[in-house]
Design a protein around this motif. Structure first.
Motif, PDB file in Angstrom:
ATOM      1  N   GLU A 183      67.439  46.400  73.198  1.00 26.58           N
ATOM      2  CA  GLU A 183      67.465  47.100  71.922  1.00 26.58           C
ATOM      3  C   GLU A 183      68.758  47.906  71.832  1.00 26.58           C
ATOM      4  O   GLU A 183      69.057  48.703  72.724  1.00 26.58           O
ATOM      5  CB  GLU A 183      66.252  48.042  71.889  1.00 26.58           C
ATOM      6  N   ASP A 184      69.538  47.680  70.764  1.00 26.92           N
ATOM      7  CA  ASP A 184      70.799  48.425  70.646  1.00 26.92           C
ATOM      8  C   ASP A 184      71.040  48.840  69.204  1.00 26.92           C
ATOM      9  O   ASP A 184      70.468  48.271  68.274  1.00 26.92           O
ATOM     10  CB  ASP A 184      71.967  47.565  71.152  1.00 26.92           C
ATOM     11  N   ASP A 185      71.918  49.850  69.045  1.00 23.03           N
ATOM     12  CA  ASP A 185      72.250  50.333  67.703  1.00 23.03           C
ATOM     13  C   ASP A 185      73.638  49.851  67.276  1.00 23.03           C
ATOM     14  O   ASP A 185      74.332  50.508  66.506  1.00 23.03           O
ATOM     15  CB  ASP A 185      72.171  51.863  67.648  1.00 23.03           C
ATOM     16  N   ALA A 186      74.041  48.696  67.813  1.00 19.50           N
ATOM     17  CA  ALA A 186      75.345  48.122  67.466  1.00 19.50           C
ATOM     18  C   ALA A 186      75.267  47.442  66.102  1.00 19.50           C
ATOM     19  O   ALA A 186      74.208  47.418  65.465  1.00 19.50           O
ATOM     20  CB  ALA A 186      75.769  47.129  68.541  1.00 19.50           C
ATOM     21  N   GLN A 187      76.414  46.886  65.668  1.00 13.56           N
ATOM     22  CA  GLN A 187      76.428  46.167  64.391  1.00 13.56           C
ATOM     23  C   GLN A 187      75.431  45.015  64.443  1.00 13.56           C
ATOM     24  O   GLN A 187      75.192  44.456  65.514  1.00 13.56           O
ATOM     25  CB  GLN A 187      77.811  45.547  64.149  1.00 13.56           C
ATOM     26  N   PRO A 188      74.876  44.640  63.283  1.00 16.84           N
ATOM     27  CA  PRO A 188      73.929  43.526  63.287  1.00 16.84           C
ATOM     28  C   PRO A 188      74.591  42.278  63.871  1.00 16.84           C
ATOM     29  O   PRO A 188      75.703  41.936  63.484  1.00 16.84           O
ATOM     30  CB  PRO A 188      73.618  43.313  61.797  1.00 16.84           C
ATOM     31  N   PHE A 189      73.922  41.657  64.821  1.00 15.27           N
ATOM     32  CA  PHE A 189      74.463  40.415  65.386  1.00 15.27           C
ATOM     33  C   PHE A 189      73.299  39.567  65.871  1.00 15.27           C
ATOM     34  O   PHE A 189      72.552  39.964  66.766  1.00 15.27           O
ATOM     35  CB  PHE A 189      75.410  40.715  66.556  1.00 15.27           C
ATOM     36  N   ASN A 190      73.156  38.408  65.256  1.00  9.71           N
ATOM     37  CA  ASN A 190      72.105  37.485  65.655  1.00  9.71           C
ATOM     38  C   ASN A 190      72.706  36.311  66.417  1.00  9.71           C
ATOM     39  O   ASN A 190      73.250  35.393  65.821  1.00  9.71           O
ATOM     40  CB  ASN A 190      71.352  36.979  64.425  1.00  9.71           C
ATOM     41  N   PRO A 191      72.630  36.323  67.753  1.00  7.60           N
ATOM     42  CA  PRO A 191      73.259  35.255  68.533  1.00  7.60           C
ATOM     43  C   PRO A 191      72.638  33.886  68.272  1.00  7.60           C
ATOM     44  O   PRO A 191      73.280  32.866  68.501  1.00  7.60           O
ATOM     45  CB  PRO A 191      73.052  35.693  69.981  1.00  7.60           C
ATOM     46  N   LEU A 192      71.391  33.873  67.786  1.00  7.29           N
ATOM     47  CA  LEU A 192      70.752  32.581  67.523  1.00  7.29           C
ATOM     48  C   LEU A 192      71.410  31.852  66.352  1.00  7.29           C
ATOM     49  O   LEU A 192      71.227  30.650  66.190  1.00  7.29           O
ATOM     50  CB  LEU A 192      69.256  32.756  67.237  1.00  7.29           C
TER      51      LEU A 192
ATOM     52  N   ARG B   3      70.965  30.112  75.574  1.00 10.34           N
ATOM     53  CA  ARG B   3      70.100  29.266  74.752  1.00 10.34           C
ATOM     54  C   ARG B   3      69.516  28.109  75.573  1.00 10.34           C
ATOM     55  O   ARG B   3      68.352  27.755  75.434  1.00 10.34           O
ATOM     56  CB  ARG B   3      70.959  28.716  73.613  1.00 10.34           C
ATOM     57  N   ASN B   4      70.334  27.557  76.460  1.00 14.90           N
ATOM     58  CA  ASN B   4      69.891  26.396  77.239  1.00 14.90           C
ATOM     59  C   ASN B   4      69.106  26.749  78.493  1.00 14.90           C
ATOM     60  O   ASN B   4      68.328  25.929  78.975  1.00 14.90           O
ATOM     61  CB  ASN B   4      71.098  25.531  77.625  1.00 14.90           C
ATOM     62  N   LEU B   5      69.328  27.946  79.020  1.00 16.95           N
ATOM     63  CA  LEU B   5      68.670  28.292  80.285  1.00 16.95           C
ATOM     64  C   LEU B   5      67.352  29.043  80.098  1.00 16.95           C
ATOM     65  O   LEU B   5      66.514  29.054  80.988  1.00 16.95           O
ATOM     66  CB  LEU B   5      69.606  29.146  81.159  1.00 16.95           C
ATOM     67  N   MET B   6      67.183  29.678  78.942  1.00 16.51           N
ATOM     68  CA  MET B   6      65.987  30.498  78.737  1.00 16.51           C
ATOM     69  C   MET B   6      64.858  29.704  78.070  1.00 16.51           C
ATOM     70  O   MET B   6      65.100  28.791  77.289  1.00 16.51           O
ATOM     71  CB  MET B   6      66.320  31.718  77.863  1.00 16.51           C
ATOM     72  N   ASP B   7      63.615  30.100  78.348  1.00 19.76           N
ATOM     73  CA  ASP B   7      62.456  29.501  77.679  1.00 19.76           C
ATOM     74  C   ASP B   7      62.111  30.277  76.419  1.00 19.76           C
ATOM     75  O   ASP B   7      61.389  29.777  75.557  1.00 19.76           O
ATOM     76  CB  ASP B   7      61.257  29.499  78.629  1.00 19.76           C
ATOM     77  N   LYS B   8      62.567  31.518  76.375  1.00 15.02           N
ATOM     78  CA  LYS B   8      62.323  32.336  75.182  1.00 15.02           C
ATOM     79  C   LYS B   8      63.640  32.978  74.777  1.00 15.02           C
ATOM     80  O   LYS B   8      64.372  33.508  75.616  1.00 15.02           O
ATOM     81  CB  LYS B   8      61.296  33.432  75.521  1.00 15.02           C
ATOM     82  N   PHE B   9      63.955  32.936  73.457  1.00 16.32           N
ATOM     83  CA  PHE B   9      65.198  33.547  72.961  1.00 16.32           C
ATOM     84  C   PHE B   9      64.949  33.887  71.495  1.00 16.32           C
ATOM     85  O   PHE B   9      64.836  32.997  70.659  1.00 16.32           O
ATOM     86  CB  PHE B   9      66.353  32.542  73.134  1.00 16.32           C
ATOM     87  N   GLU B  10      64.781  35.161  71.204  1.00 24.88           N
ATOM     88  CA  GLU B  10      64.398  35.578  69.849  1.00 24.88           C
ATOM     89  C   GLU B  10      65.204  36.796  69.420  1.00 24.88           C
ATOM     90  O   GLU B  10      65.595  37.618  70.252  1.00 24.88           O
ATOM     91  CB  GLU B  10      62.908  35.967  69.803  1.00 24.88           C
ATOM     92  N   TYR B  11      65.397  36.911  68.103  1.00 27.81           N
ATOM     93  CA  TYR B  11      66.154  38.050  67.581  1.00 27.81           C
ATOM     94  C   TYR B  11      65.465  38.628  66.358  1.00 27.81           C
ATOM     95  O   TYR B  11      64.931  37.893  65.529  1.00 27.81           O
ATOM     96  CB  TYR B  11      67.568  37.614  67.189  1.00 27.81           C
ATOM     97  N   ASN B  12      65.467  39.963  66.282  1.00 26.66           N
ATOM     98  CA  ASN B  12      64.992  40.648  65.078  1.00 26.66           C
ATOM     99  C   ASN B  12      65.894  41.838  64.800  1.00 26.66           C
ATOM    100  O   ASN B  12      66.432  42.440  65.733  1.00 26.66           O
ATOM    101  CB  ASN B  12      63.565  41.177  65.290  1.00 26.66           C
TER     102      ASN B  12
END
Lengths: 110, 138
Positions: free
Chosen positions: B80-89, B114-123
């Motif tokens: 969780e961060d307060d940086a600029q909005p950034f959706n890596p997905l 993206r390729n190594l993880m089983d879960k990768f989500e952004y909100n």
């Protein structure tokens, strides 16, 4: 990360141990770039003790390989652990770096 | 592990080591395969490096909150961060087939996660980036 170095048959062998990541990549960069600049062209990275590599580490390898390409040199990657080999595969690095199972096989490939 | 482990990091790259150490401790404690732990360390490195290197356009110090927990058999990290909005997905797929001369490193970190993880989500919630990544432990 720790790097030890030796030379066998004019091949510079760098043995990496630990993690090659965001915080440690300058160590390898600071070692290999001056060697290339001083005319060394044959490198072998012994990765038997390397625990993981992130994209910051991959960047150092790519930059060094690009420099060497123009000097007809190369970097051979030896003894990758399976999970690091997978990272190389996913990144498309397995097709641009020669990878060998053993150090001897790597030395003989020059 | 019944509870969540919370780490609060300053926006300094050296802080990423705290997350790797925590994954390694959990790996030993719960006998999780080394590959799983190393892939999680790599994901943490890529994601948090991106936040610290590209997320802030001021010189102030910021806190990045990392929660590590099991969700069924998936060892998960919530960043969780307060940086600029950034959706890596939403990052475009990188071309990993190019020859050495044309090969670029930009975007490669996200490609690996993206390729190594089983879960990768952004909100994006309450002006914060909430990123989840996780990997099955067996």
């Amino acid at each position: 990360m720790e790097i030890s170095e030796k030379k066998v048959n004019e091949v510079n062998i760098l043995m990496l141990s630990g993690k090659l990541d965001t915080n440690t990549w300058p160590q390898l960069d600071g070692k290999i770039v001056p060697m290339i600049d001083s005319g060394e062209t044959k490198f072998l990275l012994d990765c038997s003790q390397l625990d993981y590599i992130s994209s910051a580490g991959l960047r150092v390898l790519l930059m060094a390989a690009k420099k060497l390409k123009s000097k007809n040199g190369k970097i051979v990657i030896a003894c990758l652990k399976d999970h690091i080999k997978e990272v190389f595969d996913i990144a498309g690095f397995s097709t641009i770096f020669p990878i060998t199972k053993t150090v001897d096989e790597g030395i003989n490939s020059f | 592990m019944d509870n969540t482990i919370e780490l609060r990091l300053n926006n300094d790259l050296i802080e990423i080591d705290k997350v790797s150490k925590e994954f390694e401790n959990l790996g030993e404690k719960y006998n999780i395969p080394l590959k799983v732990i190393m892939d999680l360390c790599l994901a943490a490195d890529e994601i948090i490096t991106n936040i610290i290197s590209h997320g802030y356009n001021d010189d102030k110090s910021h806190i990045i909150i990392v929660n590590i927990y099991f969700e069924d058999d998936i060892l998960t990290a919530k960043i969780e961060d307060d940086a600029q909005p950034f959706n890596p997905l939403e990052m475009p797929e990188v071309d990993v087939t190019s020859a050495i001369e044309d090969k670029k490193i930009g975007g490669l970190g996200i490609h690996l996660v993206r390729n190594l993880m089983d879960k990768f989500e952004y909100n994006r919630i309450n002006n914060k980036n909430i990123l989840l990544f996780g990997k099955k432990i067996k």
